[in-house]
Motif scaffolding. Sequence first.
Motif, PDB file in Angstrom:
ATOM      1  N   GLY A 109      10.594  -6.617 -57.588  1.00 21.01           N
ATOM      2  CA  GLY A 109      11.275  -5.589 -56.838  1.00 21.01           C
ATOM      3  C   GLY A 109      10.421  -4.325 -56.859  1.00 21.01           C
ATOM      4  N   TYR A 110      10.523  -3.529 -55.811  1.00 22.83           N
ATOM      5  CA  TYR A 110       9.671  -2.346 -55.701  1.00 22.83           C
ATOM      6  C   TYR A 110       9.865  -1.396 -56.878  1.00 22.83           C
ATOM      7  N   GLY A 111      11.092  -1.273 -57.346  1.00 22.30           N
ATOM      8  CA  GLY A 111      11.354  -0.402 -58.491  1.00 22.30           C
ATOM      9  C   GLY A 111      10.632  -0.880 -59.743  1.00 22.30           C
ATOM     10  N   ALA A 112      10.654  -2.190 -59.988  1.00 24.36           N
ATOM     11  CA  ALA A 112       9.971  -2.738 -61.160  1.00 24.36           C
ATOM     12  C   ALA A 112       8.455  -2.580 -61.031  1.00 24.36           C
ATOM     13  N   ALA A 113       7.932  -2.757 -59.814  1.00 25.72           N
ATOM     14  CA  ALA A 113       6.491  -2.587 -59.601  1.00 25.72           C
ATOM     15  C   ALA A 113       6.062  -1.160 -59.899  1.00 25.72           C
ATOM     16  N   ARG A 114       6.860  -0.196 -59.481  1.00 20.79           N
ATOM     17  CA  ARG A 114       6.534   1.208 -59.751  1.00 20.79           C
ATOM     18  C   ARG A 114       6.691   1.524 -61.237  1.00 20.79           C
ATOM     19  N   GLN A 115       7.652   0.898 -61.872  1.00 18.36           N
ATOM     20  CA  GLN A 115       7.813   1.106 -63.321  1.00 18.36           C
ATOM     21  C   GLN A 115       6.584   0.630 -64.071  1.00 18.36           C
ATOM     22  N   LEU A 116       6.011  -0.487 -63.620  1.00 18.23           N
ATOM     23  CA  LEU A 116       4.828  -1.051 -64.276  1.00 18.23           C
ATOM     24  C   LEU A 116       3.571  -0.233 -63.975  1.00 18.23           C
ATOM     25  N   CYS A 117       3.338   0.072 -62.698  1.00 17.41           N
ATOM     26  CA  CYS A 117       2.064   0.684 -62.303  1.00 17.41           C
ATOM     27  C   CYS A 117       2.080   2.205 -62.364  1.00 17.41           C
ATOM     28  N   GLY A 119       4.933   4.133 -63.819  1.00 24.74           N
ATOM     29  CA  GLY A 119       5.561   4.553 -65.072  1.00 24.74           C
ATOM     30  C   GLY A 119       4.840   4.057 -66.312  1.00 24.74           C
ATOM     31  N   ARG A 120       3.942   3.063 -66.121  1.00 26.72           N
ATOM     32  CA  ARG A 120       3.166   2.500 -67.237  1.00 26.72           C
ATOM     33  C   ARG A 120       4.084   1.986 -68.341  1.00 26.72           C
ATOM     34  N   GLN A 121       5.115   1.275 -67.894  1.00 30.30           N
ATOM     35  CA  GLN A 121       6.102   0.717 -68.809  1.00 30.30           C
ATOM     36  C   GLN A 121       6.183  -0.793 -68.611  1.00 30.30           C
ATOM     37  N   LEU A 122       6.388  -1.494 -69.700  1.00 23.82           N
ATOM     38  CA  LEU A 122       6.528  -2.942 -69.629  1.00 23.82           C
ATOM     39  C   LEU A 122       7.815  -3.293 -68.898  1.00 23.82           C
ATOM     40  N   ILE A 123       7.768  -4.346 -68.080  1.00 18.58           N
ATOM     41  CA  ILE A 123       8.938  -4.780 -67.333  1.00 18.58           C
ATOM     42  C   ILE A 123       9.405  -6.137 -67.850  1.00 18.58           C
ATOM     43  N   GLU A 124      10.595  -6.507 -67.467  1.00 17.53           N
ATOM     44  CA  GLU A 124      11.112  -7.819 -67.854  1.00 17.53           C
ATOM     45  C   GLU A 124      10.280  -8.903 -67.182  1.00 17.53           C
ATOM     46  N   HIS A 125       9.887  -9.913 -67.962  1.00 18.45           N
ATOM     47  CA  HIS A 125       9.053 -10.966 -67.398  1.00 18.45           C
ATOM     48  C   HIS A 125       9.201 -12.227 -68.233  1.00 18.45           C
ATOM     49  N   SER A 126       8.770 -13.342 -67.657  1.00 21.65           N
ATOM     50  CA  SER A 126       8.825 -14.618 -68.356  1.00 21.65           C
ATOM     51  C   SER A 126       7.567 -14.804 -69.201  1.00 21.65           C
ATOM     52  N   ALA A 127       7.583 -15.841 -70.032  1.00 17.42           N
ATOM     53  CA  ALA A 127       6.427 -16.118 -70.891  1.00 17.42           C
ATOM     54  C   ALA A 127       5.188 -16.429 -70.046  1.00 17.42           C
ATOM     55  N   LYS A 128       5.372 -17.148 -68.921  1.00 15.94           N
ATOM     56  CA  LYS A 128       4.235 -17.490 -68.072  1.00 15.94           C
ATOM     57  C   LYS A 128       3.648 -16.267 -67.394  1.00 15.94           C
ATOM     58  N   GLU A 129       4.449 -15.237 -67.205  1.00 18.42           N
ATOM     59  CA  GLU A 129       3.999 -14.034 -66.530  1.00 18.42           C
ATOM     60  C   GLU A 129       3.411 -12.998 -67.483  1.00 18.42           C
ATOM     61  N   SER A 130       3.533 -13.249 -68.780  1.00 15.50           N
ATOM     62  CA  SER A 130       3.193 -12.236 -69.772  1.00 15.50           C
ATOM     63  C   SER A 130       1.730 -11.802 -69.699  1.00 15.50           C
ATOM     64  N   ALA A 131       0.810 -12.754 -69.608  1.00 14.01           N
ATOM     65  CA  ALA A 131      -0.619 -12.412 -69.627  1.00 14.01           C
ATOM     66  C   ALA A 131      -0.970 -11.506 -68.443  1.00 14.01           C
ATOM     67  N   VAL A 133       1.123  -9.563 -66.557  1.00 18.80           N
ATOM     68  CA  VAL A 133       1.804  -8.270 -66.679  1.00 18.80           C
ATOM     69  C   VAL A 133       1.080  -7.391 -67.700  1.00 18.80           C
ATOM     70  N   GLN A 134       0.688  -7.974 -68.812  1.00 20.23           N
ATOM     71  CA  GLN A 134      -0.033  -7.217 -69.835  1.00 20.23           C
ATOM     72  C   GLN A 134      -1.394  -6.757 -69.320  1.00 20.23           C
ATOM     73  N   GLU A 135      -2.057  -7.585 -68.507  1.00 22.73           N
ATOM     74  CA  GLU A 135      -3.357  -7.198 -67.947  1.00 22.73           C
ATOM     75  C   GLU A 135      -3.213  -6.003 -67.009  1.00 22.73           C
TER      76      GLU A 135
END
Length: 280
Positions: A109-117, A119-131, A133-135
């Motif tokens: 969602g656009y809000g989560a994308a802005r929070q990540l990029c 806001g520089r904050q970790l977002i909710e994600h699955s184990a497969k998505e972790s690497a 998202v962390q990158e």
Amino acid sequence: MASRLHAFNRFELKYLVPVEEAAGIRDELAGRMDRDLHSPVGGYGVWSLYYDTPDLRFYWEKIEGLKFRRKLRIRHYGDLDGVTDESPVCVEIKQRVNRVTQKRRITLGYGAARQLCDGRQLIEHSAKESAFVQEVLELVVRLNLRPTAITGYQREALVGRDADTGLRVTFDRRIRGRDRDFHFGTPRPENRFTVPPHLAVMEIKVNERTPHWITDLTARRNLNLVRVSKYVQSIEAFGRAPRSVFHVHEADYPPPTTPTDKPLPAQRPASDAPVKAGAQ
């Protein structure tokens, strides 16, 4: 949570062609290719927000032709009217390794994308998505990435059939951008054409090899490969950096002296058209 990740590698060949000629090429390709299911008649909008360092590291890596380079962007498909925090977007790392283009992205969602990029904050994600998202988070924090430019254009896409299932050809026109108002939902932002509006970027994308009949088509129509980057065009169009070999100079591609199409309704005055492209 199901994984929303997607990744692929491919080779990309770009050509700069007049809009009228692009329409003829598209119609010729349609005899051997299918319209992308996501590409309606007339195409669809593609909007990308690019991130870069304060000293434009990603821009200069492109200009210097580094064999390994990458970019971070948020991409939205479709019109920008009514964009909300729930609207789906892709957070994407696009990188080049020698001649191969690699893309990895996650749909959020656009809000989560802005929070990540932003806001520089970790977002909710699955184990497969972790690497991934962390990158993204590590890139944004370590390099102090910030929104730098938005690009937008209308795209028509064709996909190969039968033996050419890895083939994709896109036609991008009305290529424009801006260097401010970075929220996709900004009402009536002022964009400028960053590629002359009478030109389209035709891009051939293949997984391994270019079909011989595509090579024959480009030779028969005297199409020449070009090095053009929509992000670079936006950076240089707004004077953020000197113009480079990647820049499309309008003097090198003058518009036709005799118009071949009727003007669009509510067309801007001719003196204004090459510069300001309007909100949509």
